[in-house]
Structure formats: C-alpha cells, structure tokens
Design a protein around this motif. Structure first.
Motif, PDB file in Angstrom:
ATOM      1  N   UNK B   3       0.848  -1.186   0.000  1.00 23.10           N
ATOM      2  CA  UNK B   3       0.000   0.000   0.000  1.00 23.10           C
ATOM      3  C   UNK B   3       0.885   1.238   0.000  1.00 23.10           C
ATOM      4  N   UNK B   4       0.499   2.236  -0.782  1.00 26.08           N
ATOM      5  CA  UNK B   4       1.233   3.491  -0.752  1.00 26.08           C
ATOM      6  C   UNK B   4       2.478   3.517  -1.613  1.00 26.08           C
ATOM      7  N   UNK B   5       2.768   2.437  -2.337  1.00 25.26           N
ATOM      8  CA  UNK B   5       3.940   2.480  -3.209  1.00 25.26           C
ATOM      9  C   UNK B   5       3.648   3.336  -4.427  1.00 25.26           C
ATOM     10  N   UNK B   6       4.643   4.142  -4.815  1.00 18.65           N
ATOM     11  CA  UNK B   6       4.492   4.916  -6.047  1.00 18.65           C
ATOM     12  C   UNK B   6       4.795   4.023  -7.237  1.00 18.65           C
ATOM     13  N   UNK B   7       5.825   3.202  -7.067  1.00 17.00           N
ATOM     14  CA  UNK B   7       6.226   2.306  -8.146  1.00 17.00           C
ATOM     15  C   UNK B   7       6.360   0.914  -7.561  1.00 17.00           C
ATOM     16  N   UNK B   8       5.819  -0.050  -8.278  1.00 12.67           N
ATOM     17  CA  UNK B   8       5.926  -1.420  -7.822  1.00 12.67           C
ATOM     18  C   UNK B   8       6.366  -2.275  -9.006  1.00 12.67           C
ATOM     19  N   UNK B   9       7.542  -2.880  -8.871  1.00 11.21           N
ATOM     20  CA  UNK B   9       8.116  -3.648  -9.970  1.00 11.21           C
ATOM     21  C   UNK B   9       8.247  -5.094  -9.520  1.00 11.21           C
ATOM     22  N   UNK B  10       7.777  -6.023 -10.346  1.00 11.37           N
ATOM     23  CA  UNK B  10       7.864  -7.438  -9.976  1.00 11.37           C
ATOM     24  C   UNK B  10       8.341  -8.266 -11.162  1.00 11.37           C
ATOM     25  N   UNK B  11       9.467  -8.939 -10.973  1.00 10.97           N
ATOM     26  CA  UNK B  11       9.990  -9.871 -11.994  1.00 10.97           C
ATOM     27  C   UNK B  11      10.261  -9.222 -13.332  1.00 10.97           C
ATOM     28  N   UNK B  12      10.733  -7.975 -13.317  1.00  9.73           N
ATOM     29  CA  UNK B  12      10.929  -7.248 -14.577  1.00  9.73           C
ATOM     30  C   UNK B  12      12.171  -7.731 -15.313  1.00  9.73           C
ATOM     31  N   UNK B  13      11.948  -8.125 -16.569  1.00  6.77           N
ATOM     32  CA  UNK B  13      13.076  -8.499 -17.431  1.00  6.77           C
ATOM     33  C   UNK B  13      12.961  -7.731 -18.738  1.00  6.77           C
ATOM     34  N   UNK B  14      14.074  -7.148 -19.169  1.00  3.58           N
ATOM     35  CA  UNK B  14      14.087  -6.400 -20.426  1.00  3.58           C
ATOM     36  C   UNK B  14      15.291  -6.825 -21.242  1.00  3.58           C
ATOM     37  N   UNK B  15      15.061  -6.972 -22.531  1.00  2.88           N
ATOM     38  CA  UNK B  15      16.142  -7.239 -23.482  1.00  2.88           C
ATOM     39  C   UNK B  15      16.228  -6.075 -24.441  1.00  2.88           C
ATOM     40  N   UNK B  16      17.435  -5.658 -24.769  1.00  2.00           N
ATOM     41  CA  UNK B  16      17.592  -4.651 -25.822  1.00  2.00           C
ATOM     42  C   UNK B  16      18.654  -5.154 -26.767  1.00  2.00           C
ATOM     43  N   UNK B  18      18.716  -7.879 -28.347  1.00  2.00           N
ATOM     44  CA  UNK B  18      18.974  -9.305 -28.161  1.00  2.00           C
ATOM     45  C   UNK B  18      19.683  -9.630 -26.850  1.00  2.00           C
ATOM     46  N   UNK B  19      20.203  -8.595 -26.162  1.00  2.00           N
ATOM     47  CA  UNK B  19      20.937  -8.881 -24.923  1.00  2.00           C
ATOM     48  C   UNK B  19      20.097  -8.522 -23.704  1.00  2.00           C
ATOM     49  N   UNK B  20      20.122  -9.365 -22.677  1.00  2.35           N
ATOM     50  CA  UNK B  20      19.359  -9.021 -21.476  1.00  2.35           C
ATOM     51  C   UNK B  20      19.980  -7.802 -20.791  1.00  2.35           C
ATOM     52  N   UNK B  21      19.144  -6.811 -20.480  1.00  2.00           N
ATOM     53  CA  UNK B  21      19.631  -5.580 -19.850  1.00  2.00           C
ATOM     54  C   UNK B  21      19.175  -5.523 -18.394  1.00  2.00           C
ATOM     55  N   UNK B  22      17.969  -5.985 -18.137  1.00  2.00           N
ATOM     56  CA  UNK B  22      17.477  -6.049 -16.763  1.00  2.00           C
ATOM     57  C   UNK B  22      17.119  -7.494 -16.452  1.00  2.00           C
ATOM     58  N   UNK B  23      17.665  -8.000 -15.318  1.00  2.00           N
ATOM     59  CA  UNK B  23      17.451  -9.400 -14.968  1.00  2.00           C
ATOM     60  C   UNK B  23      16.512  -9.479 -13.780  1.00  2.00           C
ATOM     61  N   UNK B  24      15.264  -9.768 -14.016  1.00  4.55           N
ATOM     62  CA  UNK B  24      14.366 -10.151 -12.940  1.00  4.55           C
ATOM     63  C   UNK B  24      14.401  -9.186 -11.743  1.00  4.55           C
ATOM     64  N   UNK B  25      14.058  -7.927 -11.990  1.00  2.00           N
ATOM     65  CA  UNK B  25      14.064  -6.925 -10.919  1.00  2.00           C
ATOM     66  C   UNK B  25      12.724  -6.909 -10.194  1.00  2.00           C
ATOM     67  N   UNK B  26      12.782  -6.784  -8.880  1.00  2.00           N
ATOM     68  CA  UNK B  26      11.561  -6.609  -8.090  1.00  2.00           C
ATOM     69  C   UNK B  26      11.856  -5.624  -6.965  1.00  2.00           C
ATOM     70  N   UNK B  27      11.051  -4.584  -6.860  1.00  2.87           N
ATOM     71  CA  UNK B  27      11.222  -3.626  -5.756  1.00  2.87           C
ATOM     72  C   UNK B  27      10.019  -2.698  -5.686  1.00  2.87           C
ATOM     73  N   UNK B  28       9.956  -1.941  -4.598  1.00  8.01           N
ATOM     74  CA  UNK B  28       8.891  -0.948  -4.415  1.00  8.01           C
ATOM     75  C   UNK B  28       9.550   0.398  -4.165  1.00  8.01           C
ATOM     76  N   UNK B  29       8.938   1.451  -4.671  1.00 12.27           N
ATOM     77  CA  UNK B  29       9.419   2.800  -4.387  1.00 12.27           C
ATOM     78  C   UNK B  29       8.315   3.543  -3.633  1.00 12.27           C
ATOM     79  N   UNK B  30       8.656   4.075  -2.444  1.00 14.29           N
ATOM     80  CA  UNK B  30       7.614   4.729  -1.645  1.00 14.29           C
ATOM     81  C   UNK B  30       7.172   6.069  -2.243  1.00 14.29           C
TER      82      UNK B  30
END
Lengths: 245, 240
Positions: B3-16, B18-30
C-alpha cells in the motif's frame, strides 16, 4: 482527440518554420522560378508550357511538403521530443492533425504565390477555374505531407529521408501522365500508375486545366486522393509508437 | 503491491538488441520521497526508467505506477519523464518550448513563468535552446517535466554537467517537490548525490544490489563514504 492540442502543435510547427526563413523562402520562391524557367525553356513551343504549366502549379506543393514534412518528423523522432510527446496525454492524431494544419497553411501561401505568378505574370491559361487549381494544389500538399509523415518512419537519418524523394516521388511523377499520356505507356506501367496516388492528383488537375471542370471522373479523383491522404495519416499514426525496444 | 507504493516492480526483465539488460528486478518505491537510482553507466538505469514510464517494451514482469500499469493512459498526466539527452526543440526559445508543452498539457500561462523561475532560466527565456549550454538545455528539459504538476517525476541524470551551486539548487527544488507530495525517481552515476535522496536503489549489471536509505547503507557496510559503501556491496555480492 483534442483541437486544443492539434492547434498547439500547428502553432509550434509554424513557429519553427518561422525560425528558418531560408526554408520558407525556398518553399515560396522555387515554384514560381521553375515555372518561369519552364515558360522560357518552351520559348519556341508556347503550347507545351500551356499544357504542363497548369498541372505543375498543382503538383509543386506535393513535392515540397513531402520533403519538408518527412524531415521535420524525422527530427521530432531523433530529438527525443516525439518520445516525450508520446508519454504525455496527447492522441497520435492530435500530433498528425497539428502537422497537417501547419503545412496546409504553408501550402496555401505557396499555392497562392505560384498561381498568382503563373496566371498573372507568365500568361498561363487554363480552361477551368484558377481557384480550383489552387485548391487542388493545397489538397496535394496535404497528400504529400501525409505520405512524408508515413515514410519518415523508415528513415533513420536526414540523408535517407532526402533520398526517399527520388525513390517515392519521382516514379509517381514519371507515371502520373505529366510527361507521357498514361495510355501510351507500356501496359505494365499503365497498370502500376493506377496504384499511385499522384496519378489521381494529376488527373484531377488535368481535368480542370484542360477540360474546364472536374466532372464526375475528376470528383472520383479527388475522393481517391482524400482517401489516400487519410490512409497515409492512419498508417503514420501506426508508426508513432508509445513503446519502443 | 504494498500500500502506498508509487512504483511497484515485480519480476521485470528487459532485453535490448537481443541482450538481457534487466534481470528479474523486483522492488517498491515509496510515495512522496526522493529515491535515487544509482549505479555505473550502462548498468540499466535508463532502461529501468523507460520501463517505469512505460515507453520500453518489456520481456516479462509487471510494472505498476501509482496503482496503474506503467504507461497506461491515465498515467500520462501524472508521470513526467526527463530523458538524459534533453528532448526539447533547439530552434525554439526557452519560453516557446515551455509554452508549447504547457498548451499540450492544458496548463495556464503563469505556470510557464513559475517553471522558468524554478529552473533559473530567467536570463535566457528568449534565446533559442540550441544556443544554450548543455546544462542550460537540460534545465529546459527538466522545466517541461515540471509543468502539469506531476505526481511522479522520473529524471534521468538531471544534474550531469551542472555547476555545484546549480546542482545544489536543483536538489533543493527536488526536495520541495517531494515535500509537496510528489514522488521523484532520480538517477545518477555520481555517488555523492546519493546523500540528497531519502531512499537508494543501487544497481549493477542489470541487477539490484540493494534498496535502502543512505544511513542504513553506511551502518551496514561500516563505510562513511557512499562510494566505498557501494564498493563494499559489490564485493559482498561477489562473495555470496
């Protein structure tokens, strides 16, 4: 859709053009200069000038707006401002209509000057109304603009964008019937010409300048041209991505 | 989502590319805080910011911002994003740039004057942005993001190339904005700046090393300098 945003975009694009007086001068001065060249190039054969002069007045805006728009949109893409706009509460069509309004305004001035010089100073005569020629010229400018917006998505640099002009515009000019009547072309080319938007734009102009009025066939031409313009705008909207890799 | 998180990230993976740039990020920003996103150049900070703003195509995972999926239409009014390269029109003046974006957002004209004040560009309002220095240009870009009273500001390296006085002023501005209830996510590759943040997200090679306050980072690593603390974290991660 918001007229407020479309007008804000149009105002901004016109303001940017204002900052570039040389481009405005080129857009406004080059067509009358070329028409003058044409008139005196056909010095011994004035009927040739009378024949192609009218349609050319209506086709210049197509060519200029295609080029100016594809480069302006490419700059919007490469400067990051497009991405910023796409992250704002703005509909893609607001942006495209804003561009359309701005360039149609410029094309109106361009067409007005070209028609004034051609019909006033160069003694060009057309069978139909010079006002209709002017209106078709503005319509063709918007057609050129919408095609320019669309192809700008496929250019990564300004060099490439400039090369789209000979690649996209010249074949259409060659096949639209301006240089050779279409029924005298190789049958394959004549068939292809039916698929090119400029063919319809030219046909409408020729009906006004030679036959004296659009007639039913000319109205069909105008409807096709408007249809292609809208389709190109819609395709242009598809190329504006909110999310990219 | 907490509750109250501005940003909530769960299991984020991004490729740019062809190469993985973000590996499975999870966090909350208040909410209502300044969160610093720190890490060396090329560690994926900008890509993470793009994913939060919703302009990045993601491979997997979920990013929610202010309770909505990132990039969804209601957020376009609430989230402001400033890219690292200033995204403004070089041929228009400072005021013309701000006026244009204000019109797009439907903001009243006096907001433009307020923003010019906030980013200290009063002397340059009528100059074409293309003639300004890099730092001034990025302030114009920042100014456009302040229009429209956003609830989340995502700022990618906003203080790079600014002189120390101006940098401090900007951090004071950020603190004011946060005090007004907005959330800021500010990236930097300079660890000194971490002290201006309430919360830190430390990144390396597309992975999250830690999310904590500067105070707890110092306590946990036993290092006074945040740069050293960051190095200690990297060693710790390597040893684990």
């Amino acid at each position: 859709m918001s007229p407020r945003i479309a007008l804000a975009v149009a105002r901004r694009v016109l303001r940017q053009l204002q900052r570039d007086p040389r481009t405005i001068a080129l857009v406004l001065v080059v067509p009358p200069v070329l028409l003058t060249l044409l008139k005196y190039a056909f010095d011994q054969d004035p009927s040739a000038f009378q024949q192609v002069g009218g349609p050319l007045v209506g086709l210049f805006p197509f060519i200029t707006m295609f080029l100016v728009t594809s480069i302006t949109m490419l700059r919007e893409r490469t400067s990051g401002t497009l991405e910023r706009l796409m992250s704002m509460p703005l509909a893609k069509l607001d942006l495209l209509f804003g561009y359309a309004i701005a360039f149609a305004a410029l094309a109106t001035v361009q067409a007005a000057i070209a028609t004034a010089v051609a019909f006033g100073l160069l003694d060009l005569h057309v069978a139909g109304s010079t006002v209709v020629v002017g209106l078709l010229a503005v319509g063709n400018a918007v057609l050129g603009m919408s095609l320019g917006l669309f192809v700008s998505a496929f250019a990564r640099t300004e060099f490439q964008a400039v090369q789209f002009m000979p690649a996209f515009v010249f074949p259409q000019l060659l096949l639209c019937g301006l240089f050779v009547p279409r029924d005298q072309m190789a049958p394959a080319l004549e068939a292809i010409s039916y698929a090119l938007p400029l063919t319809y734009a030219f046909d409408a102009l020729q009906r006004v300048t030679v036959d004296g009025s659009l007639g039913t066939a000319g109205i069909v031409d105008v409807v096709v041209t408007i249809g292609v313009t809208l389709a190109a705008l819609a395709l242009g909207a598809v190329t504006l991505r909110r999310r990219t890799a | 989502m907490a509750a109250g998180s501005a940003i909530s990230v769960a299991g984020l993976r991004v490729r740019r590319g062809g190469k993985p740039v973000l590996h499975d990020l999870s966090f909350e920003v208040p909410r209502g805080r300044i969160t610093g996103l720190l890490g060396p150049s090329g560690c994926g900070k900008s890509t993470l910011m793009r994913a939060i703003v919703g302009v990045q195509i993601v491979e997997a995972g979920r990013v929610d911002v202010l309770g909505e999926p990132a990039g969804s239409p209601p957020l376009r009014r609430l989230v402001s994003y400033v890219t690292q390269a200033p995204s403004v029109y070089g041929d228009l003046s400072v005021r013309e740039n701000l006026e244009f974006f204000a019109r797009v957002l439907g903001e009243p004209a006096h907001r433009v004057e307020e923003v010019i004040e906030t980013v200290s560009l009063g002397e340059h309002v009528d100059q074409p942005v293309g003639n300004l220095s890099g730092g001034q240009r990025s302030r114009v870009s920042l100014g456009t993001a302040l229009l429209g009273e956003p609830q989340l500001l995502v700022l990618d390296e906003p203080t790079v190339g600014l002189d120390p006085v101006l940098r401090r002023e900007l951090w004071e501005t950020f603190a004011k904005i946060a005090a007004g209830g907005a959330t800021l996510l500010v990236s930097s590759h300079v660890m000194d700046e971490a002290d201006h943040c309430d919360e830190l997200l430390l990144m390396r090679d597309g992975r999250l090393l830690a999310i904590e306050t500067p105070v707890s980072l110092r306590e946990r690593t036993g290092k006074q300098g945040l740069e050293e603390a960051f190095l200690a974290l990297i060693e710790e991660a390597g040893a684990a």
